[in-house]
Design a protein around this motif. Sequence first.
Motif, PDB file in Angstrom:
ATOM      1  N   LEU A 178       0.863  -1.186   0.000  1.00 24.80           N
ATOM      2  CA  LEU A 178       0.000   0.000   0.000  1.00 24.80           C
ATOM      3  C   LEU A 178       0.899   1.236   0.000  1.00 24.80           C
ATOM      4  O   LEU A 178       1.643   1.470   0.959  1.00 24.80           O
ATOM      5  CB  LEU A 178      -0.918  -0.023   1.225  1.00 24.80           C
ATOM      6  N   ASP A 179       0.836   1.982  -1.094  1.00 22.89           N
ATOM      7  CA  ASP A 179       1.716   3.126  -1.323  1.00 22.89           C
ATOM      8  C   ASP A 179       1.158   4.380  -0.648  1.00 22.89           C
ATOM      9  O   ASP A 179      -0.054   4.487  -0.437  1.00 22.89           O
ATOM     10  CB  ASP A 179       1.809   3.357  -2.841  1.00 22.89           C
ATOM     11  N   ASP A 180       2.051   5.312  -0.339  1.00 27.17           N
ATOM     12  CA  ASP A 180       1.664   6.631   0.187  1.00 27.17           C
ATOM     13  C   ASP A 180       0.807   6.530   1.438  1.00 27.17           C
ATOM     14  O   ASP A 180      -0.112   7.338   1.638  1.00 27.17           O
ATOM     15  CB  ASP A 180       0.894   7.440  -0.876  1.00 27.17           C
ATOM     16  N   PHE A 181       1.111   5.553   2.279  1.00 28.90           N
ATOM     17  CA  PHE A 181       0.256   5.333   3.446  1.00 28.90           C
ATOM     18  C   PHE A 181       0.248   6.552   4.365  1.00 28.90           C
ATOM     19  O   PHE A 181       1.286   7.143   4.638  1.00 28.90           O
ATOM     20  CB  PHE A 181       0.692   4.097   4.233  1.00 28.90           C
ATOM     21  N   ILE A 201       5.347   4.096   4.131  1.00 24.60           N
ATOM     22  CA  ILE A 201       5.076   5.370   4.798  1.00 24.60           C
ATOM     23  C   ILE A 201       5.392   6.486   3.816  1.00 24.60           C
ATOM     24  O   ILE A 201       6.491   6.536   3.264  1.00 24.60           O
ATOM     25  CB  ILE A 201       5.970   5.566   6.035  1.00 24.60           C
ATOM     26  N   ASP A 202       4.457   7.361   3.595  1.00 28.04           N
ATOM     27  CA  ASP A 202       4.668   8.441   2.641  1.00 28.04           C
ATOM     28  C   ASP A 202       5.867   9.298   3.037  1.00 28.04           C
ATOM     29  O   ASP A 202       6.100   9.576   4.210  1.00 28.04           O
ATOM     30  CB  ASP A 202       3.421   9.303   2.529  1.00 28.04           C
ATOM     31  N   GLN A 203       6.572   9.761   2.016  1.00 25.12           N
ATOM     32  CA  GLN A 203       7.804  10.513   2.271  1.00 25.12           C
ATOM     33  C   GLN A 203       7.569  11.831   3.009  1.00 25.12           C
ATOM     34  O   GLN A 203       8.464  12.337   3.672  1.00 25.12           O
ATOM     35  CB  GLN A 203       8.585  10.743   0.977  1.00 25.12           C
ATOM     36  N   ALA A 235       9.966   2.704   4.638  1.00 27.39           N
ATOM     37  CA  ALA A 235       9.974   4.160   4.753  1.00 27.39           C
ATOM     38  C   ALA A 235      10.479   4.723   3.434  1.00 27.39           C
ATOM     39  O   ALA A 235      11.527   4.341   2.944  1.00 27.39           O
ATOM     40  CB  ALA A 235      10.867   4.601   5.902  1.00 27.39           C
ATOM     41  N   GLU A 236       9.696   5.621   2.853  1.00 30.17           N
ATOM     42  CA  GLU A 236      10.058   6.237   1.564  1.00 30.17           C
ATOM     43  C   GLU A 236      10.711   7.593   1.794  1.00 30.17           C
ATOM     44  O   GLU A 236      10.440   8.254   2.797  1.00 30.17           O
ATOM     45  CB  GLU A 236       8.797   6.530   0.754  1.00 30.17           C
ATOM     46  N   GLY A 237      11.502   8.011   0.845  1.00 31.20           N
ATOM     47  CA  GLY A 237      12.035   9.370   0.873  1.00 31.20           C
ATOM     48  C   GLY A 237      13.041   9.613   1.977  1.00 31.20           C
ATOM     49  O   GLY A 237      13.150  10.729   2.492  1.00 31.20           O
TER      50      GLY A 237
HETATM   51 CA    CA Z   1       4.902   6.525  -2.452  1.00 28.37          CA
END
Ligand code: CA
Length: 272
Positions: A178-181, A201-203, A235-237
């Motif tokens: 699940l993207d951009d959570f 986790i969204d950046q 964790a993104e970004g």
């Molecule tokens: Ca994303």
Amino acid sequence: AKDDGRNLIRFFSEAMQAVVAARAELELKLRAALACNGFRLYYQPQLDRNGRVIGAEALIRCFDAEGEMISPAAFIPLAEETGLIVPIGEWVLETACAQLRAWQRTPSTAGLSLSINVSARQFHQPDFVGKVAAAIERHRIRPGGLEIELTESVVIGDIETTVLRMRQIKALGVRFALDDFGTGYSSLSYLKRLPFDQLKIDQMFVRDMEKDTSSEAIVRAILALSRSLDLKVVAEGVETAAQHELLLTRGCELFQGYLFGRPVPIEDWKAG
Ligand code: CA
Ligand code: C2E
Ligand code: CA
Ligand code: CA
């Protein structure tokens, strides 16, 4: 005053024409890229807690006839509106499966996973499950290496339709993230019902974590929640060592961001 009004109308109609013309031009560029091999996949590494590269996210780039790069943020929304996302998404699936096959054939890269982004409109195409199954067969990949990233927007109307479709694809062996959570509205209720394996986790939260206590609290809550639901968290970004440290302390398992590597064309990919 009458002249002012007329000028204003002319100003707006010219501005609107410019917008319409820009959209038309972009749509033409997308069609040309589809016809003339103008898309590329870039690969960004994902790392585990030990700093090992465990896989990559495939991120699309479009090059126009002059070789100018167009970023997905600029063209994905229009591709979704026009329906061009369907053939573009098929190209992504095809190209990613070919790359995954190449990795799986080589012992040193055989365990890498590859994530692709799939838009709601592509996911809900009647033959999407068949397309995924066919790509797995054609490229003879081990499906456990393939992951599909969806955002909450994949739930259109009846949630059961989405759950059923995800189950059919999971039955093939493919995993879901699940993207951009944290950026949507119904994250929690969806999370409980949709069979995701992983959340990202969204950046935005990662970026603000150090200076903003509410972002830090959200990150902590997401990690606690995912542990109780048995989901892995990416964790993104992640851009700084300090963010990485904090996420490690909080128990985050997987990491992606400029700190470890930017998205690169496959020629520049060197893992481990
Ligand atoms: Ca994303
Ligand atoms: P996303 O799926 O959330 O992808 C993460 C975005 O964050 C990527 O932008 C990536 O380059 C960028 N990023 C990664 N690490 C960092 C970092 O440390 N700092 C910062 N500031 N940014 C970082 P990109 O490649 O421009 O893609 C933008 C969005 O376009 C993606 O967001 C995704 O929603 C969409 N997209 C990209 N490729 C595809 C595709 O093949 N299909 C579909 N449907 N959408 C795609
Ligand atoms: Ca993504
Ligand atoms: Ca995004």
